[in-house]
Motif scaffolding. Structure first.
Motif, short mmCIF file in Angstrom:
data_model
loop_
_atom_site.label_atom_id
_atom_site.label_comp_id
_atom_site.label_asym_id
_atom_site.label_seq_id
_atom_site.Cartn_x
_atom_site.Cartn_y
_atom_site.Cartn_z
N ASN A 48 0.95 -1.13 0.41
CA ASN A 48 0.34 0.11 0.38
C ASN A 48 0.72 1.11 -0.16
O ASN A 48 0.46 2.43 -0.73
N LEU A 49 1.48 1.29 0.79
CA LEU A 49 2.99 3.06 0.64
C LEU A 49 3.21 2.40 -0.54
O LEU A 49 3.94 3.95 -0.75
N LYS A 50 4.02 1.50 -1.10
CA LYS A 50 4.69 1.74 -2.52
C LYS A 50 3.50 2.86 -3.56
O LYS A 50 4.06 2.95 -4.89
N ASP A 51 2.31 2.67 -3.48
CA ASP A 51 0.75 2.83 -4.13
C ASP A 51 0.33 4.92 -3.81
O ASP A 51 -0.25 4.72 -4.17
N ARG A 52 1.21 5.10 -2.49
CA ARG A 52 1.22 6.45 -2.07
C ARG A 52 2.47 7.23 -1.79
O ARG A 52 3.82 6.95 -1.93
N PHE A 53 2.11 8.56 -2.48
CA PHE A 53 3.76 9.36 -3.09
C PHE A 53 3.26 10.65 -2.31
O PHE A 53 2.41 11.00 -1.92
N ILE A 54 4.61 11.13 -1.70
CA ILE A 54 5.05 12.52 -1.29
C ILE A 54 5.63 13.00 -2.35
O ILE A 54 6.92 12.46 -3.14
N ASN A 74 11.60 5.37 -1.45
CA ASN A 74 11.62 5.14 -2.83
C ASN A 74 11.34 6.54 -3.69
O ASN A 74 10.81 6.77 -3.97
N PRO A 75 12.79 7.76 -4.34
CA PRO A 75 12.26 8.22 -5.10
C PRO A 75 11.90 7.83 -6.22
O PRO A 75 12.80 6.59 -6.97
N VAL A 76 10.84 8.19 -6.45
CA VAL A 76 10.04 7.45 -8.34
C VAL A 76 10.80 7.86 -9.14
O VAL A 76 10.51 8.50 -10.70
N ALA A 77 10.46 9.94 -9.04
CA ALA A 77 11.04 10.64 -9.95
C ALA A 77 11.63 11.79 -9.42
O ALA A 77 11.14 12.15 -8.37
N MET A 112 7.03 16.34 -12.48
CA MET A 112 6.01 15.60 -13.13
C MET A 112 6.38 15.23 -14.38
O MET A 112 4.46 13.91 -14.12
N LYS A 113 6.56 15.44 -15.12
CA LYS A 113 6.48 14.99 -16.90
C LYS A 113 7.25 13.55 -16.32
O LYS A 113 6.60 12.12 -16.98
N LEU A 118 5.32 7.58 -16.12
CA LEU A 118 5.58 6.36 -15.34
C LEU A 118 3.79 5.66 -15.12
O LEU A 118 3.38 4.13 -14.69
N GLY A 119 2.84 6.71 -15.76
CA GLY A 119 1.81 6.29 -15.00
C GLY A 119 0.57 6.44 -14.02
O GLY A 119 -0.67 5.99 -13.87
N HIS A 120 1.30 7.09 -13.30
CA HIS A 120 0.50 7.99 -12.66
C HIS A 120 0.14 9.12 -12.67
O HIS A 120 0.10 9.51 -13.45
N ASP A 121 -0.90 9.49 -11.30
CA ASP A 121 -1.51 10.57 -11.99
C ASP A 121 -1.43 11.74 -10.72
O ASP A 121 -0.65 11.40 -9.26
N LYS A 122 -1.27 12.78 -11.02
CA LYS A 122 -0.94 14.26 -10.17
C LYS A 122 -2.58 14.01 -8.64
O LYS A 122 -1.29 14.27 -7.41
#
Length: 564
Positions: A48-54, A74-77, A112-113, A118-122
């Motif tokens: 669940n935490l892998k699918d939540r972003f800050i 983990n940094p994703v962008a 954000m680009k 990567l398929g995520h949303d704002k």
């Protein structure tokens, strides 16, 4: 492939003796199921935490970055950009406040680009945290929102003469007991006073009641919230503790401190001081690709690194090797006023219902900037990442000691009449010796700070967590371990400062509620450096450094300091 040295990047069941065997099997089976269920719950939580972003805005001395983390750390962008540093006079270090804001928006847009690609949303980004350089002083017009001057950055030393004057004023000796800081060129209070005396725009705005003062965090939050339309003027306890205006005990402005600097609260807008984590207090972003996303944390960069290393327990410490070098030692929920040349400061306060955590801090003025000096001024290499290779070209510093007092020496020495000095040069000295001595200078000063912290706290540190650009040099970190004679621990993910801002933002919205939920954060694949020389040899090296420090004193006389 060789790693780039500066890459920025048991089942317990209580069974009674007379219990029948079949009951034992049932209980054991039930216990196993319960244990498996707990493990499954933990795995589900991690997923669940892998699918939540800050998102984390990290506004440093020379560059800005925006990093989006998932809630496992983990940094994703990410996007980073440098911005202009202005040095119009000797000892001056300024920045353009508008360029700061623009760099933040650019980094958000570019990161954000990547995030969207990567398929995520704002809408997946739940909150924003902010961390920034501390002490840097900004003044703007409260009515128009326009800056009144360039910012005075924290390494700026134009106020040396003013500091000497202030030290003669009544009450100067008691300031540190209230705010934890000594009078120096470091705090933003002195820079503000200099501007009030020397900048006509600032002076007029103050007299007319239009002057807004803040550090970088306040300026960014003000602008992200819409500037003069939003009129959101806040700071957090960690940044406020670096101004010399805040009482460490009350966590609010102290009239004795304001009176000492001659400030009239009716003529100046000071930011409201709130905890480092707050679900509402920092407002929200009002434009750009993250329009409407709440800002829920704010910390000074060194406090953010303390949080990013999860140094939540008293007696833990971290050192950040950035432009300067900053060592913070967690002293618990009561402030400690140093008697050995250190600063008392707020480490963090992760919520209004939590007690603040205090720290002792030692600051080294020159760390990564020493490497930049070799590159930009001396032409040693074109890429700062090559310094470790150059240092590795020689077995040691060849007897060279480089006291990197480009703007005097900070903690625990506080020598403002020293200048950068290299001792021990011979006809056999090579560039590699100078490169090595440059890195060693930060390590020796870290040793001096650790010794002072041990004296103030009464406890000896058992290991040191590190981050920042120079920490990626294996040679530098091995040297550090040898000099301080304790292990040095370096995380694999080096964006510790931004991670701290993200963690604080997560606490504000209850992604985490207890510190022990973060015990595994950024712990995987750490590198440990243990001493490879004995204490006697280390002591001899440090003795030579201390001799060089004494010899570097007095290079600047009073008249020269006043001219600067």
């Amino acid at each position: 492939m060789r790693r780039n040295p500066f890459d920025m990047s048991d089942l317990d069941a209580e069974i009674e003796d007379n219990q029948p065997q079949h009951e034992i099997n049932i209980d054991a089976h039930q216990s196993f199921d319960g244990h498996r269920s707990l493990l499954q719950d933990e795995e589900n939580r991690k997923d669940n935490l892998k699918d939540r972003f800050i998102g984390a805005i990290d506004q440093g001395t020379t560059s800005t970055r925006f990093i989006i983390f998932d809630c496992t750390g983990n940094p994703v962008a990410k996007y980073q950009m440098e911005y202009r540093q202005i040095h119009e006079h000797s000892g001056w270090h300024e920045q353009d406040p508008l360029e700061m804001v623009d760099s933040v928006y650019t980094c958000i847009e570019e990161a954000m680009k990547t995030f969207l690609a990567l398929g995520h949303d704002k809408s997946d980004i739940e909150a924003i945290g902010i961390t920034s350089q501390r002490e840097t002083t900004l003044c703007w017009d409260w009515e128009s929102g326009e800056p009144l001057c360039y910012s005075i950055a924290w390494p700026d030393t134009r106020t040396k003469g003013l500091v000497r004057e202030l030290k003669t004023h009544k009450g100067a000796d008691g300031l540190k007991d209230i705010c934890g800081l000594p009078l120096s060129t470091y705090p933003s209070s002195v820079s503000l006073l200099w501007l009030l005396r020397n900048n006509e725009h600032v002076k007029h705005a103050y007299e007319e009641g239009r002057l807004a003062f803040g550090t970088v965090d306040s300026w960014l939050i003000y602008n992200l919230n819409g500037g003069p339309e939003g009129r959101h003027h806040v700071t957090d306890v960690t940044n406020a503790s670096r101004t010399m205006f805040m009482n460490l005990e009350t966590l609010d402005y102290d009239q004795r401190l304001l009176d000492f600097f001659g400030l009239d609260r009716k003529k100046i807008r000071l930011p409201k001081i709130i905890p480092s984590s707050d679900p509402d207090g920092f407002g929200y972003i009002r434009s750009g690709p993250l329009d409407g996303v709440p800002i829920t944390s704010c910390l000074g960069d060194q406090s953010a690194a303390l949080v990013g290393h999860c140094m939540f327990s008293p007696g833990t410490a971290k050192n950040t090797y950035g432009t300067g070098c900053f060592l913070l030692y967690n002293v618990g929920d009561k402030p400690v006023i140093s008697t050995h040349g250190l600063l008392g400061t707020v480490g963090f306060q992760l919520g209004k219902n939590r007690k603040p955590v205090y720290a002792l801090e030692g600051s080294v003025a020159v760390a990564g900037s020493g490497v930049s000096f070799l590159m930009n001024n001396m032409g040693f290499f074109r890429d700062s990442r090559k310094v470790s290779d150059l240092a590795a070209s020689v077995p040691d510093s060849g007897g060279c000691v480089f006291v990197t007092a480009f703007s005097g020496l900070f903690a625990p020495y506080w020598i403002d009449d020293a200048k950068g000095t290299i001792f021990g040069i011979t006809q056999h000295t090579q560039r590699g010796h100078i490169a090595r001595a440059t890195m060693e200078a930060a390590c020796y000063q870290t040793k001096a700070i650790l010794d002072a912290m041990e004296q103030d706290s009464g406890h000896k540190l058992t290991e040191l967590a590190v981050d920042g650009g120079m920490s990626n040099s294996d040679i530098c970190m091995q040297t550090q371990a040898d000099i301080i004679q304790i292990p040095v621990e370096r995380p694999a993910m080096h964006e510790t400062t931004a991670l701290g801002a993200a963690i604080a933002a997560g606490f504000a919205i209850d992604i985490w509620r207890e510190f022990d939920e973060l015990e595994d954060m950024n712990r995987a694949n750490r590198t440990s450096f243990t001493p490879v020389i004995d204490a006697e040899q280390s002591g001899k090296m440090y003795k030579q450094w201390s001799k060089a420090v004494d010899m570097s004193r007095g290079w600047v006389n009073t008249s020269e300091m006043e001219e600067e």
